[in-house]
Design an enzyme around this catalytic site. Structure first.
Site, PDB file in Angstrom:
ATOM      1  N   HIS A 132     -76.601  59.123  -9.083  1.00 55.23           N
ATOM      2  CA  HIS A 132     -76.152  58.749 -10.355  1.00 55.23           C
ATOM      3  C   HIS A 132     -74.593  59.440 -10.803  1.00 55.23           C
ATOM      4  O   HIS A 132     -74.631  60.436 -10.509  1.00 55.23           O
ATOM      5  CB  HIS A 132     -77.149  59.494 -11.355  1.00 55.23           C
ATOM      6  CG  HIS A 132     -76.867  59.523 -13.004  1.00 55.23           C
ATOM      7  ND1 HIS A 132     -76.390  60.415 -13.717  1.00 55.23           N
ATOM      8  CD2 HIS A 132     -76.773  58.406 -14.035  1.00 55.23           C
ATOM      9  CE1 HIS A 132     -76.001  60.048 -14.904  1.00 55.23           C
ATOM     10  NE2 HIS A 132     -76.272  58.686 -15.090  1.00 55.23           N
ATOM     11  N   HIS A 154     -66.367  58.739 -16.365  1.00 57.80           N
ATOM     12  CA  HIS A 154     -67.513  58.514 -17.485  1.00 57.80           C
ATOM     13  C   HIS A 154     -67.087  58.542 -18.747  1.00 57.80           C
ATOM     14  O   HIS A 154     -66.255  59.293 -19.566  1.00 57.80           O
ATOM     15  CB  HIS A 154     -68.323  60.249 -17.271  1.00 57.80           C
ATOM     16  CG  HIS A 154     -69.766  60.095 -18.025  1.00 57.80           C
ATOM     17  ND1 HIS A 154     -70.509  61.175 -18.267  1.00 57.80           N
ATOM     18  CD2 HIS A 154     -70.419  58.903 -18.202  1.00 57.80           C
ATOM     19  CE1 HIS A 154     -71.655  60.557 -18.522  1.00 57.80           C
ATOM     20  NE2 HIS A 154     -71.563  59.646 -18.886  1.00 57.80           N
TER      21      HIS A 154
END
Length: 621
Positions: free
Chosen positions: A170, A215
């Site tokens: 992830h 992100h």
């Protein structure tokens, strides 16, 4: 004979007189005796009678025997040699069959072991094994707890992709936390080295029409998409796309130019109704993203010019406030919110319109990203090439309430579980609960050490570290009744017994000024809820070099196919709590029987050789 051999190996080092600590350490390594410098230093100090920092040849012999001639190994050797100085081939063969559970052995195998490990030539020529040879064999990779057969790809790799657990990460680009930390190519390289086969590339619009990876909506640093793709050339990965159509086209061009023929961009057969196998997909790269239209339509467009072609479709998504994943568009493609809909018995979902570049959409073949709505909806409408991503919180609720339905869902569709958004420190959840229901891609933050990553690394040791593990038959069977929360109807339990004999050169406590630790071992079993348990040894005070426990533990495991055993070594701390010294995790069914060595790894996953546990394992089914 042993004495003569030993002196011949070390005499030259003492021609100039005594030797110091550094030369002592090197001489031990020359004799094929692995040793931790901290322990050698402490033993050297104890045997340096004149306290001058230099030792005689006799003092070196004492040090060698303390380190190499461990009492527990002497006891085994004496049992099979009849207290003689040598094992003949027949005795060695008896040991291998009775204690190491090696079946179908011929005398030839005993001969090969002698040839490989016996250091004394005269003994080797006589087809015998001295204690020196025996300790080298017992300390070798052949006596590790992990079965050598499991260290190669041995499982059937011709089943559909949804029949496998797939090593998945992830936010692979992050190497610390989720909000401020740096994005780094090392995140990808490190994950790939650990056998990861599904990498996440979070793509956003960058300047000068160059997509970037970071992100979104945080202060994490950015990487060029092109650079990331070049770094992970030849490996499978997962793309999470937030880019505008123009930059989606740049992504498609980059993928095709870097990966070339390795990029899967068309069906492998004309009328597919199931996913291809890992064997067929070997050396191929699959893109997971939103997709427009059918596989047949994609196939018919192959070779055509798609530049500037953008399609719009309605996407169902759950509001971020509800605690589920929301994919946000870029400023050029925010996604128009259309209407709010409700599905019976489920939270509210929203519809929005999303633009996708046809060039990128057509690179998505067998891994189309599809929002999970309900098991019933998937049963009725989901296509074989559509996969779901479910946040850990929602997945855990479904696991508690509808575990059997979840198993039936993962039997048909690739399902990815990802950490909840509130894990801003990049912490991880326990992946075992989602492997128990057959989730193929349980995505963890590989940059964060600890129990979850120990389980991840341990599970994927199996099948040659290929990153693919065939799921047990009860997670693949169309008529499966399996529910991890209930005792299995037709169980084939394993009774596992482990005698924890001793520790070998364990890492000393950080609180010790020499080489000491108040050592204890915890044996933790992970699997279905009914199998999960832990047992612990007593504490051996002030001994990290060679603690002796000789304690026996028994585990009755109902679903051994899903079970992992974790050995944790700690130093007892009465005030500050126990101190982690090392651990090793592996699948229960990958455990070798007999006298075995358990190699220890640090919290960061680095080998602590020669630190290990010496155990005896046996199990019946």
């Amino acid at each position: 004979m042993e004495n003569k051999w030993f002196l011949s190996m070390i005499r030259d080092e003492f021609r100039g007189g005594k030797i110091n600590l550094e030369k002592t350490h090197k001489l031990l390594e020359k004799l094929d005796i692995q040793c931790n410098y901290v322990h050698v230093k402490s033993i050297f100090k104890d045997n340096d009678r004149l306290k001058q920092g230099r030792i005689t040849i006799e003092e070196f012999r004492s040090i060698y025997r303390i380190i190499a001639h461990r009492e527990e190994i002497v006891e085994i050797f004496n049992t099979y040699s009849g207290n003689q100085k040598f094992l003949v081939e027949k005795n060695l063969l008896q040991f291998l069959i009775q204690e190491q559970y090696i079946l179908d052995m011929s005398q030839n195998v005993a001969f090969e072991i002698i040839q490989k490990y016996e250091p004394i030539e005269e003994v080797k020529r006589a087809h015998r094994m001295s204690f020196e040879g025996f300790i080298r064999y017992m300390g070798s990779s052949e006596c590790l707890i992990f079965k050598p057969d499991c260290g190669r790809v041995y499982q059937d790799m011709t089943q559909p992709l949804n029949d496998y657990f797939i090593s998945s990460s992830h936010n692979t680009y992050l190497i610390s936390d989720q909000l401020l930390g740096p994005s780094d190519l090392w995140g990808y390289v490190s994950a790939l080295v650990k056998g990861c086969r599904c990498l996440e590339i979070d793509c956003w619009d960058g300047s000068q029409n160059e997509p970037v990876v970071y992100h979104g909506y945080t202060l994490t640093s950015k990487l060029l998409f092109k650079t990331v793709i070049q770094a992970i050339h030849k490996y499978a990965f997962l793309v999470q796309n937030h880019c505008s159509p123009s930059q989606q086209e740049v992504m498609a061009d980059t993928l095709q130019s870097v990966f070339g023929d390795a990029l899967l961009s068309d069906m492998l057969d004309d009328f597919p109704d199931k996913l291809p196998s890992p064997e067929v997909l070997k050396f191929k790269v699959l893109v997971r993203n939103k997709k427009i239209g059918t596989l047949r339509e994609t196939h018919e467009r192959k070779g055509s010019n798609k530049h500037g072609q953008v399609e719009e479709f309605e996407e169902i998504y759950q509001d971020e406030i509800k605690g589920s994943e929301t994919l946000i568009g870029s400023e050029d493609n925010p996604g128009k919110e259309d209407e709010i809909i409700s599905v019976a018995g489920l939270p509210l979902f929203k519809k929005r319109k999303v633009k996708v570049a046809l060039a990128l959409s057509d690179l998505v073949i067998y891994t189309k990203a599809e929002k999970f709505r309900s098991f019933q909806h998937s049963r009725l409408y989901q296509q074989f090439n559509e996969s779901n991503s479910i946040g850990e919180t929602e997945a855990r609720k479904l696991l508690k309430l509808r575990a059997h339905e979840f198993v039936l869902h993962t039997r048909r569709f690739i399902t990815r579980i990802y950490p909840k958004a509130t894990r801003t420190d990049s912490s991880n959840f326990n992946p075992q609960e989602f492997w128990n229901i057959g989730c193929q891609m349980v995505a963890l933050n590989f940059q964060t050490p600890g129990l979850p990553m120990d389980l991840q690394n341990g599970k994927f040791l199996d099948n040659g570290g290929s990153g693919y593990i065939l799921k047990p038959h009860f997670l693949r069977d169309i008529k499966t009744q399996f529910n991890p929360n209930k005792p299995p109807n037709q169980s084939d339990p394993v009774t596992l017994t482990i005698r924890l004999i001793s520790g070998i050169q364990l890492p000393p406590s950080n609180h010790s000024s020499s080489n000491k630790a108040d050592a204890l071992v915890i044996l933790e079993l992970f699997g279905v809820p009914n199998d999960q348990t832990k047992q612990q040894t007593r504490v051996i005070k002030r001994n990290a070099f060679s603690p002796r426990w000789n304690e026996t533990f028994t585990f009755i495991i109902q679903v051994p196919e899903l079970a992992l055993m974790r050995f944790v070594v700690e130093s007892q701390g009465l005030i500050t709590g126990n101190e982690f010294l090392g651990q090793y995790t592996l699948p229960v069914l990958s455990m070798n029987k007999g006298y075995r060595r358990v190699p220890l790894f640090s919290r960061m996953g680095e080998s602590l050789e020669p630190a290990s546990l010496f155990i005896y394992v046996w199990y019946v089914r």
